[in-house]
Scaffold this motif. Structure first.
Motif, PDB file in Angstrom:
ATOM      1  N   UNK A 122       0.830  -1.209   0.000  1.00 54.42           N
ATOM      2  CA  UNK A 122       0.000   0.000   0.000  1.00 54.42           C
ATOM      3  C   UNK A 122       0.864   1.259   0.000  1.00 54.42           C
ATOM      4  N   UNK A 123       1.904   1.282   0.825  1.00 52.62           N
ATOM      5  CA  UNK A 123       2.809   2.446   0.872  1.00 52.62           C
ATOM      6  C   UNK A 123       3.581   2.587  -0.446  1.00 52.62           C
ATOM      7  N   UNK A 124       3.957   1.475  -1.040  1.00 53.36           N
ATOM      8  CA  UNK A 124       4.684   1.519  -2.312  1.00 53.36           C
ATOM      9  C   UNK A 124       3.825   2.135  -3.404  1.00 53.36           C
ATOM     10  N   UNK A 129       3.006   5.820  -7.223  1.00 54.21           N
ATOM     11  CA  UNK A 129       1.968   6.191  -8.188  1.00 54.21           C
ATOM     12  C   UNK A 129       0.806   6.884  -7.475  1.00 54.21           C
ATOM     13  N   UNK A 130       1.052   8.079  -6.908  1.00 49.70           N
ATOM     14  CA  UNK A 130       0.029   8.742  -6.089  1.00 49.70           C
ATOM     15  C   UNK A 130      -1.237   9.115  -6.849  1.00 49.70           C
ATOM     16  N   UNK A 131      -1.132   9.430  -8.138  1.00 54.90           N
ATOM     17  CA  UNK A 131      -2.296   9.854  -8.915  1.00 54.90           C
ATOM     18  C   UNK A 131      -3.277   8.702  -9.148  1.00 54.90           C
ATOM     19  N   UNK A 132      -2.766   7.477  -9.202  1.00 55.60           N
ATOM     20  CA  UNK A 132      -3.624   6.308  -9.445  1.00 55.60           C
ATOM     21  C   UNK A 132      -3.788   5.453  -8.182  1.00 55.60           C
ATOM     22  N   UNK A 133      -3.386   6.011  -7.042  1.00 57.10           N
ATOM     23  CA  UNK A 133      -3.389   5.252  -5.784  1.00 57.10           C
ATOM     24  C   UNK A 133      -4.773   4.693  -5.446  1.00 57.10           C
ATOM     25  N   UNK A 224      14.390   4.349  -3.078  1.00 55.61           N
ATOM     26  CA  UNK A 224      14.902   4.859  -4.357  1.00 55.61           C
ATOM     27  C   UNK A 224      14.038   6.005  -4.867  1.00 55.61           C
ATOM     28  N   UNK A 225      12.712   5.851  -4.770  1.00 53.78           N
ATOM     29  CA  UNK A 225      11.793   6.896  -5.239  1.00 53.78           C
ATOM     30  C   UNK A 225      11.909   8.150  -4.385  1.00 53.78           C
ATOM     31  N   UNK A 226      11.973   7.965  -3.070  1.00 51.35           N
ATOM     32  CA  UNK A 226      12.032   9.100  -2.153  1.00 51.35           C
ATOM     33  C   UNK A 226      13.313   9.901  -2.345  1.00 51.35           C
ATOM     34  N   UNK A 227      14.437   9.211  -2.533  1.00 52.84           N
ATOM     35  CA  UNK A 227      15.709   9.906  -2.715  1.00 52.84           C
ATOM     36  C   UNK A 227      15.746  10.700  -4.019  1.00 52.84           C
ATOM     37  N   UNK A 237       7.672  13.768   4.417  1.00 55.60           N
ATOM     38  CA  UNK A 237       6.311  13.249   4.512  1.00 55.60           C
ATOM     39  C   UNK A 237       6.263  11.764   4.152  1.00 55.60           C
ATOM     40  N   UNK A 238       7.008  11.393   3.112  1.00 59.11           N
ATOM     41  CA  UNK A 238       7.044   9.985   2.687  1.00 59.11           C
ATOM     42  C   UNK A 238       7.674   9.107   3.760  1.00 59.11           C
ATOM     43  N   UNK A 239       8.789   9.560   4.324  1.00 55.23           N
ATOM     44  CA  UNK A 239       9.453   8.787   5.373  1.00 55.23           C
ATOM     45  C   UNK A 239       8.584   8.677   6.624  1.00 55.23           C
ATOM     46  N   UNK A 240       7.886   9.754   6.966  1.00 55.35           N
ATOM     47  CA  UNK A 240       7.082   9.757   8.192  1.00 55.35           C
ATOM     48  C   UNK A 240       5.910   8.783   8.100  1.00 55.35           C
TER      49      UNK A 240
END
Length: 308
Positions: A122-124, A129-133, A224-227, A237-240
């Motif tokens: 779910x987090x991945x 892909x936040x727009x299609x989450x 990898x995406x966050x970096x 926000x992503x890490x939290x």
């Protein structure tokens, strides 16, 4: 199970508990009763907050609610017997009761592995892909993932219980634990457990390791995406949103691997008591606090309910 009872002279197991004293331990009873009540209340609060607040009706909190439900069941499998035995001189459990407890223990513990894996997925999806989450993690998908996990874990648990219940137990009958767990029970069997040990290290390892490997792979992808994100605010926000989940993963899988995935000859059953307490009692206790204290939306919803 009937076959096992005909072959085995042991029909009742003595559950030593948290220490070897045969006297009732009232102080320990009060401590663990408090822990169990906090666990029950904490997980019920999480479930209530998620169900009552429309803002939390999202895939992320749907899975968190399922984790709380599993934790509630998980702790209820072992805690009541342990609490009852702390007040009794003779701490016993029947053969059938022991097999039943182990079935539900395997089922809820394995389900926790799968729920943690689904939460990683779910987090991945949310980060990659936040727009299609919401389209990907729709209601049908979320319910399907949870129901499939319950079916699989039930079959996995049934397989192991059928094998263990067919073993011969001819004495001694003392389990150096506060519940019927696999390592101390195998140590009491008069049957040759070498083939079953192989099954535990193959099928058992596959069932438990698959969710763990998936979680690790998911977080490697997430990292990898966050970096690659240019905004430090988005990275934070992503890490939290992942920190609470990672804490639960480390706490649960660390103690499970230490308890189960070692050669039986290297296990010191008495020394493992503290480890089993961590994953069977403390993990379900800590999860509600891990998620409520680190999650802003859960804290806001909880304050709203308390102020009503």
């Amino acid at each position: 199970m009937a076959k096992a009872e005909n072959l085995s002279s042991v029909s009742i197991f003595l559950v030593v508990g948290l220490c070897d004293s045969e006297e009732p331990q009232f102080l320990l009873f009060l401590v663990f009763l408090g822990i169990y009540l906090i666990t029950v209340v904490g997980n019920i609060v999480i479930l209530s907050v998620i169900s009552s607040d429309q803002r939390l009706h999202t895939p992320m909190y749907f899975f968190l609610g399922n984790l709380s439900f599993v934790d509630l069941c998980f702790s209820s499998v072992t805690a009541p017997l342990m609490l009852a035995n702390l007040l009794r001189d003779r701490k016993t459990i029947t053969f059938k009761g022991c097999m039943s407890q182990m079935f539900f223990l395997f089922c809820t513990a394995t389900m926790e592995c799968f729920v943690l894996a689904v939460m990683a997925y779910d987090r991945l999806v949310a980060i990659s892909n936040p727009l299609r989450y919401l389209q990907v993690m729709n209601k049908k998908t979320c319910v399907g993932l949870i129901m499939s996990s319950w079916k699989f874990t039930s079959l996995h648990s049934l397989l192991h219980i059928c094998i263990v219940s067919s073993m011969i137990f001819c004495g001694p009958n003392i389990i150096h634990e506060h519940f019927c767990d696999l390592p101390p029970l195998l140590a009491l069997s008069c049957s040759d457990t070498s083939k079953y040990d192989l099954l535990v290290f193959t099928e058992g390892s596959l069932v438990t390791m698959s969710p763990f490997v998936f979680i690790v792979a998911s977080y490697c992808r997430i990292l990898k995406i966050v970096l690659m994100m240019r905004s430090s605010c988005r990275r934070y926000q992503a890490f939290s949103t992942c920190s609470s989940h990672l804490t639960s993963v480390a706490l649960f899988f660390g103690t499970v691997f230490f308890t189960y995935f070692r050669p039986s000859s290297s296990n010191s059953v008495e020394d493992d008591r503290s480890v089993s307490v961590v994953y069977s009692i403390l993990t379900p206790l800590l999860n509600p606090f891990i998620y409520s204290l680190r999650n802003k939306q859960v804290k806001e919803s909880l304050k709203k309910i308390l102020l009503m």
